[in-house]
Design a protein around this motif. Sequence first.
Motif, short mmCIF file in Angstrom:
data_model
loop_
_atom_site.label_atom_id
_atom_site.label_comp_id
_atom_site.label_asym_id
_atom_site.label_seq_id
_atom_site.Cartn_x
_atom_site.Cartn_y
_atom_site.Cartn_z
N GLY A 69 0.82 -1.21 0.00
CA GLY A 69 0.00 0.00 0.00
C GLY A 69 0.85 1.26 0.00
N ILE A 73 0.75 1.82 -3.99
CA ILE A 73 -0.45 2.66 -4.10
C ILE A 73 -0.13 4.12 -3.81
CG2 ILE A 73 -2.84 2.96 -3.38
CD1 ILE A 73 -2.23 0.28 -4.76
N LEU A 74 0.48 4.39 -2.66
CA LEU A 74 0.81 5.77 -2.32
C LEU A 74 2.08 6.25 -3.01
CD1 LEU A 74 0.01 5.79 1.52
CD2 LEU A 74 -1.37 6.70 -0.34
N LYS A 144 -9.75 8.32 2.97
CA LYS A 144 -9.22 8.10 1.62
C LYS A 144 -7.80 7.57 1.67
CE LYS A 144 -8.34 10.50 -2.75
NZ LYS A 144 -8.44 11.79 -3.48
N GLU A 145 -6.95 8.17 2.51
CA GLU A 145 -5.57 7.72 2.60
C GLU A 145 -5.49 6.32 3.22
OE1 GLU A 145 -1.21 9.57 3.89
OE2 GLU A 145 -3.05 10.73 4.09
N GLN A 148 -6.40 3.58 0.75
CA GLN A 148 -5.28 3.25 -0.14
C GLN A 148 -4.29 2.33 0.54
OE1 GLN A 148 -4.33 7.46 -0.95
NE2 GLN A 148 -4.70 7.06 -3.10
N THR A 151 -5.52 -1.35 0.63
CA THR A 151 -5.82 -2.00 -0.65
C THR A 151 -5.50 -3.49 -0.61
OG1 THR A 151 -5.37 0.07 -1.83
CG2 THR A 151 -5.36 -1.97 -3.13
#
Length: 580
Positions: A69, A73-74, A144-145, A148, A151
């Motif tokens: 993640g 993702i980030l 939201k963070e 992510q 995930t």
Amino acid sequence: MCVGRCGYVYASAAVRPALRQQTRCARTSTAHRRSDTTRHTSGESSSASSAAPAMRFDELQLSEGTMKGITQILGYETMSDVQSKAITKVLHTSNDVLVQSKTGTGKTLCYLIPVIEKMVRSPPVAVGALILAPTRELVLQIVKEASQLLTHHPAIDILPLTGGTSRRQDTVALKRRRPQIVVATPGRLLDHLSSTFNFHSLFTGLSVMVLDEADRLLELGSIDDLRTIMTYMPKDKQSLLFSATITDDVREIATRACRANYMLIDCIPHDDIPTVDRVQQRYVTLPARCLTQVLYHCLMNEMRTNLYSYKILVFFPTARCTAFFAHFYREQLRIAVYEMHRRRDQHTRSVTSDRFKSDPTGIMFSSDLSARGMDYPNVTLVIQVCAPPSREQYIHRIGRTARVHSDGRGLLLLTENEAQGGMEAIKDLPIHKIDDKSLFYQNDLLVNAVSSWMANTQLLFAASAAYASLLTYFKVHARRLKLSDSDIIQTAGDMLLSAGLVDTPAISRRLAQTLQLEGNPMIKVQDNLDELDALEYLHETADHNRQKQHEERRYVEELKLTAMGRKHDDRDHTFTQTYG
């Protein structure tokens, strides 16, 4: 290409394709530079991290899903200074922790990573982690963070609890999704704890509670709510408090929320330059009748100076004032303006916030909703219209620029009546007066814009609402700003007259009595406005009742579907027993 009147840049038909291509290339290269910086480190610029070797996330020995993640993702590989100090200590301790860190330094990951790792190692039956944040916008930003980061953790779910939705919708979502992490505003959480049957049983197995922006929570008057919330939570949980400042109220909440041996982690370097000292601050004193043209020229100057990278955040005193000027600049001056205030619904605010964040250039007109908790990257200029409500709020507003070791500029537009009182609280700050006569230039575009909307009923209604809200704002702050009743009425009226309003609007007798302005010869009172307000209220009530009936029918249907779909789910049975 030629420069027309009012500073607009016009392109001939022959050069427009080339100009569009140049714009795309410039924005693409800017986006690539930002992407590289973001991937290099989370929360700080590459130049800052190059001064000393930054700690990498893979050194923390995190679970595989969390690492994916973070990196995939980030897009982060290394930690900011704040993260390297806080995460390593919070991750490997069961003690309560109070962390002092500034906003915009990546502190959200400082508690999200330890919280998620705790949920991975010891999966809770019901809610295992509770995160409290001061505003709905910050709650949704955290969710939201966290989503992510989660995930690659499909077994862990996160749910926001904020105002704007019915408690019944929250209840259905809790039973359907069975979240391990809840992010909430104190008001909505306390509303459930006091009104929803057996809601407190959700948190009997709570292992960690986080208070994000604790100082902001207290500024918004949530101290009594927090005290009550603490009584519902188990004593053996781990508490994590994050605050930009450590005030006496923050220490009191830390004493109530944390156990006696809590740790204090100071993530602000001793040689750190405060944001207020990094921002180039200026102020302009102007007649209220010149507000629209001065603000227009300030925007145009910034757009010309930073053609491909301007990002301007303009704060107005009230939500209705924000709405009127945003509408006026879009309709009359044809300037694309984002609009952010509490009178817009939550979905619209979220979409607006996301677009302004991702847009390489843009202008946002906002109420104090954006003053804290919202991380808008690369803001080049913050403009404040009228004196801010307090010294602290002035500092928080200009803190939207000069984020993460970057520079920024702030401009305060003070009307003549409020100048003396407005400067009193901030006179010790490095703010300097400017006298630029070009800001008061009235060109043809402005003349046409302010003289061609008297038939626009939407703008007329918005102007009347803005006038009433400005009267209320100035009356509340009259003593601090050293305003008489006549000053209040004149300033509020002239601000709208600067946009072309022909005559000062009337207000309802009820509002005039509330503000103790009834009988003032400068104020206009209209009796039937009270009837119009009542009629509007009745329409809103009828719409609300219809919506409530629709929600009740949908709630019953969802309960039936939930019961059918989970009849054989043992885990849901355990959760239902816990929740009641």
